[in-house]
Design an enzyme around this catalytic site. Structure first.
Site, PDB file in Angstrom:
ATOM      1  N   ASP A 137       7.579  23.589 -21.860  1.00  0.00           N
ATOM      2  CA  ASP A 137       7.720  23.201 -23.217  1.00  0.00           C
ATOM      3  C   ASP A 137       9.130  23.915 -23.847  1.00  0.00           C
ATOM      4  O   ASP A 137       9.578  24.787 -23.292  1.00  0.00           O
ATOM      5  CB  ASP A 137       6.612  23.914 -24.178  1.00  0.00           C
ATOM      6  CG  ASP A 137       5.275  23.297 -23.853  1.00  0.00           C
ATOM      7  OD1 ASP A 137       5.349  22.103 -23.415  1.00  0.00           O
ATOM      8  OD2 ASP A 137       4.309  23.836 -23.935  1.00  0.00           O
ATOM      9  N   TYR A 144       3.564  33.140 -14.566  1.00  0.00           N
ATOM     10  CA  TYR A 144       4.091  33.347 -15.915  1.00  0.00           C
ATOM     11  C   TYR A 144       3.988  34.547 -16.704  1.00  0.00           C
ATOM     12  O   TYR A 144       3.244  35.540 -16.232  1.00  0.00           O
ATOM     13  CB  TYR A 144       3.401  32.053 -16.806  1.00  0.00           C
ATOM     14  CG  TYR A 144       3.299  30.795 -16.412  1.00  0.00           C
ATOM     15  CD1 TYR A 144       4.263  30.302 -17.238  1.00  0.00           C
ATOM     16  CD2 TYR A 144       2.613  30.218 -15.743  1.00  0.00           C
ATOM     17  CE1 TYR A 144       4.573  28.527 -16.701  1.00  0.00           C
ATOM     18  CE2 TYR A 144       2.584  28.778 -15.502  1.00  0.00           C
ATOM     19  CZ  TYR A 144       3.491  27.949 -15.919  1.00  0.00           C
ATOM     20  OH  TYR A 144       3.588  26.736 -15.511  1.00  0.00           O
ATOM     21  N   ASP A 158       0.448  27.177 -29.813  1.00  0.00           N
ATOM     22  CA  ASP A 158       1.681  28.080 -29.760  1.00  0.00           C
ATOM     23  C   ASP A 158       2.566  28.230 -30.945  1.00  0.00           C
ATOM     24  O   ASP A 158       2.121  27.693 -32.212  1.00  0.00           O
ATOM     25  CB  ASP A 158       2.512  27.574 -28.675  1.00  0.00           C
ATOM     26  CG  ASP A 158       3.350  26.366 -28.961  1.00  0.00           C
ATOM     27  OD1 ASP A 158       3.182  25.781 -30.073  1.00  0.00           O
ATOM     28  OD2 ASP A 158       3.735  25.543 -27.969  1.00  0.00           O
ATOM     29  N   ARG A 200      -1.021  28.164 -22.978  1.00  0.00           N
ATOM     30  CA  ARG A 200      -1.502  27.931 -24.524  1.00  0.00           C
ATOM     31  C   ARG A 200      -2.943  27.980 -24.504  1.00  0.00           C
ATOM     32  O   ARG A 200      -3.381  28.354 -25.389  1.00  0.00           O
ATOM     33  CB  ARG A 200      -0.746  26.576 -25.122  1.00  0.00           C
ATOM     34  CG  ARG A 200       0.774  26.890 -25.324  1.00  0.00           C
ATOM     35  CD  ARG A 200       1.226  25.338 -25.882  1.00  0.00           C
ATOM     36  NE  ARG A 200       1.403  24.446 -24.804  1.00  0.00           N
ATOM     37  CZ  ARG A 200       1.190  23.268 -25.268  1.00  0.00           C
ATOM     38  NH1 ARG A 200       1.126  22.727 -26.498  1.00  0.00           N
ATOM     39  NH2 ARG A 200       1.143  22.229 -24.339  1.00  0.00           N
TER      40      ARG A 200
END
Length: 295
Positions: A39, A67, A81, A180
């Site tokens: 993203d 992550y 988010d 997310r």
């Protein structure tokens, strides 16, 4: 012609497609693609295939990911988010009452093999159109749950703010996992809502962001050779020049399936070039993908 896979550290505020466009300009070719979108808010590792090595992207997309992220508990957004609009805020006393034990129990519920509903504002296609395009057009989008594996969901740090709790976390997960959605579901499970405020991808399979170039440093960057990339992704076997020729001509290598411990492997010729990806067919090996001979 340059062919290989470039490891790029995507900065915040640009799309994965922007990085692909920059790579096209830097290497003077249209044949560029990536192995998994990040993203615009996210930073970190993008695997960029160039020229013939774009054929390898199929084998990179499904690799596991790592992550680093920050989750804000106490606020929900329409995109799950920080790029979205706030849709709900929990009562300050409910947020203040959140103890570490409750947070860790909520995290444990989202660890392992789970069913996850992706965020509505995602790149998943619904009847041929991206979900985020449908949401932006005012449509109500409900995506189906999918099975994903979160092998590690670790709380690294906790900051208690006025009306919110921020968690720094590390996540190891299967391809297709939405961080997310983990933030959203953690907040929902704790009864206070939650969303993602920071996301950085640090690993894809055996590829690490520490080895990546910046998106501003693409000129003169050296891509990884296709043979090295494929070996890291699926393992490799060495083949003779005659076997390499047979594979390129669509012939099977009889009696050699035992050389490949998993489903696929990279076949590398005596010069070190990647012939392609082979797969088991009974006791034989068959080419599943051949590289261009000049790649």
């Amino acid at each position: 012609m340059t062919s290989g896979v470039l490891l790029v550290d995507k900065p915040q505020g640009v799309t994965s497609h922007d990085v692909v466009a920059r790579t096209r300009r830097a290497f003077g070719t249209r044949k560029v693609g990536h192995a998994g979108t990040l993203d615009p808010m996210a930073t970190g590792l993008l695997l960029i295939g160039i020229d013939g090595a774009t054929r390898l992207l199929t084998y990179l997309v499904g690799l596991g990911k790592t992550y680093e992220a920050t989750i804000r508990l106490g606020e929900s957004t329409d995109s799950d988010d920080a790029d979205g609009e706030i849709t709900g805020r929990a009562a300050p006393d409910a947020v203040a009452a959140l103890g570490d034990d409750a947070i860790d129990a909520g995290i444990a519920q989202l660890t392992g093999d789970i069913e996850q509903v992706p965020s509505a504002v995602s790149a998943i296609k619904v009847d041929g159109r991206r979900a985020y395009d449908r949401v932006r057009a005012g449509e109500q989008v409900e995506l189906k749950a999918r099975s994903v594996t979160v092998s590690r969901f670790e709380r690294l740090a906790t900051r208690r703010l006025d009306g919110a709790v921020e968690l720094d976390v590390a996540v190891d997960c299967s391809s297709g996992t939405y961080i997310r959605a983990l933030a959203r579901d953690l907040g929902a499970g704790l009864g206070v809502g939650g969303h993602l405020t920071r996301l950085r991808r640090t690993r894809v399979g055996e590829f690490d962001v520490a080895d990546a170039v910046s998106a501003d440093g693409l000129d003169g960057a050296e891509p990884m050779a296709p043979a090295d990339v494929a070996a890291r992704a699926v393992g490799s076997i060495e083949v003779t020049a005659e076997q390499a020729r047979d594979l390129r001509h669509g012939k099977r290598l009889e009696g050699l399936a035992h050389l490949v411990p998993e489903t696929n492997a990279a076949a590398v010729d005596p010069s070190g070039a990647l012939v392609g990806i082979v797969e088991k067919r009974g006791s034989a090996l068959k080419s599943a993908m051949n590289m261009p001979e000049n790649a």
